[in-house]
Design a protein around this motif. Sequence first.
Motif, PDB file in Angstrom:
ATOM      1  N   THR A  39      17.332  80.564 -49.532  1.00  0.00           N
ATOM      2  CA  THR A  39      16.831  81.123 -50.795  1.00  0.00           C
ATOM      3  C   THR A  39      15.556  81.923 -50.561  1.00  0.00           C
ATOM      4  N   GLU A  49      15.656  77.319 -47.042  1.00  0.00           N
ATOM      5  CA  GLU A  49      15.421  78.474 -46.158  1.00  0.00           C
ATOM      6  C   GLU A  49      16.180  79.729 -46.623  1.00  0.00           C
ATOM      7  N   ARG A  67      17.182  73.290 -46.548  1.00  0.00           N
ATOM      8  CA  ARG A  67      18.069  73.709 -47.647  1.00  0.00           C
ATOM      9  C   ARG A  67      17.453  74.818 -48.501  1.00  0.00           C
TER      10      ARG A  67
END
Length: 358
Positions: free
Chosen positions: A351, A349, A347
């Motif tokens: 960003t 990755e 989750r």
Amino acid sequence: MKHSFFNLLKKTLYWLCLLHLYLRLEHFVGWKRSVISLCFHSTPESVTSEAISILERGTSRKSFENQIEILSKWLQPIDDQQLLNWFRRTTSLKKDGLLVTFDDGYKNNQTVATPILQSKGVPGLIFIPTGFISCRKRFWWSRLSDAMRAMEPNQWKSLGDKQLPSDILKVVADEDLANWSSRKKARRRIALWLNQNGTSNSVIQAIESVTTPQHDPNMALLNWDDIKTLSSSGVIHFGSHTHTHPSLTQLTTLEIGSELQAGSESFKEHLGSLPLSLAYPGGHVDQRVENQAADAGFLLAFTTQQGIIRQSMNRLQLPRLYLGFSKPYEIYFSLVLINLAKYAPARFEATILRLARS
Ligand SMILES: [Zn+2]
């Protein structure tokens, strides 16, 4: 301010060799193998100030050269067949893999990018929309840019009298093309509308009819002779980008099948074999499109979704990366962030990868 602080931080870490040390350490103890697939389009000598869209700007020779130089040192360059073998676990990678891809088949992929790839021994994979090769047909975004670049303000306002969709007439009324940024903004708004509503040839024709479009040489495409020459070099491989480059998600299931088949047939007719890989036009894919790609015999298919390729992934929806940087310290920093993203929970990755891009 925030941007310049970030750049200063990257530069400092680079000159202190900390980025280099981190990459060495990861290379030594790293336990996860992944593949970075870069996605390029046009690769001009230099980026001109005349470019009014991201696609026209492309990746300059200097930027491409630096990215290939640094990434090929830290990663293991592979082609699509080797990627497939890695997925099938018949090949292992000594380092993380690097797959260099190009969409649309621009002529400067041959004149500018190929000699750089050849000098570094890095394979390239060019996705071609076969219906645009060796004919006078041009992509709608090139036609729009060529017209908008040449457009005089009075010619632009004359579009207000044409039979055009109300959203387009509103762009004409809102924008005055008095300077380069309003010209770019007007072009962007029209392109957005065409993307969302399905490309309308009549809208582009109306825009072209009020001015004298000037073709941008950086958007010229390869022809079949170029493609055969490149193919026989062994360095450049080719994949399908469909036949007429439509947004596949906007077509019926039957139309998707015909598009993919027409692309593959033309590919076979000129190159003697069927393509192994596909790049979805505009990166647009859904379950229906993916099923059709599988039925058409593609073993690998790429989106434009930003991400790292992992061995457990669906081979028919592979992400790619566009870095967009040209300076060595920026590219090093991107590589460090890509490495961090590899170990981060899924989750985070996206960003982390957003920071790895320009
Ligand atoms: Zn494309």
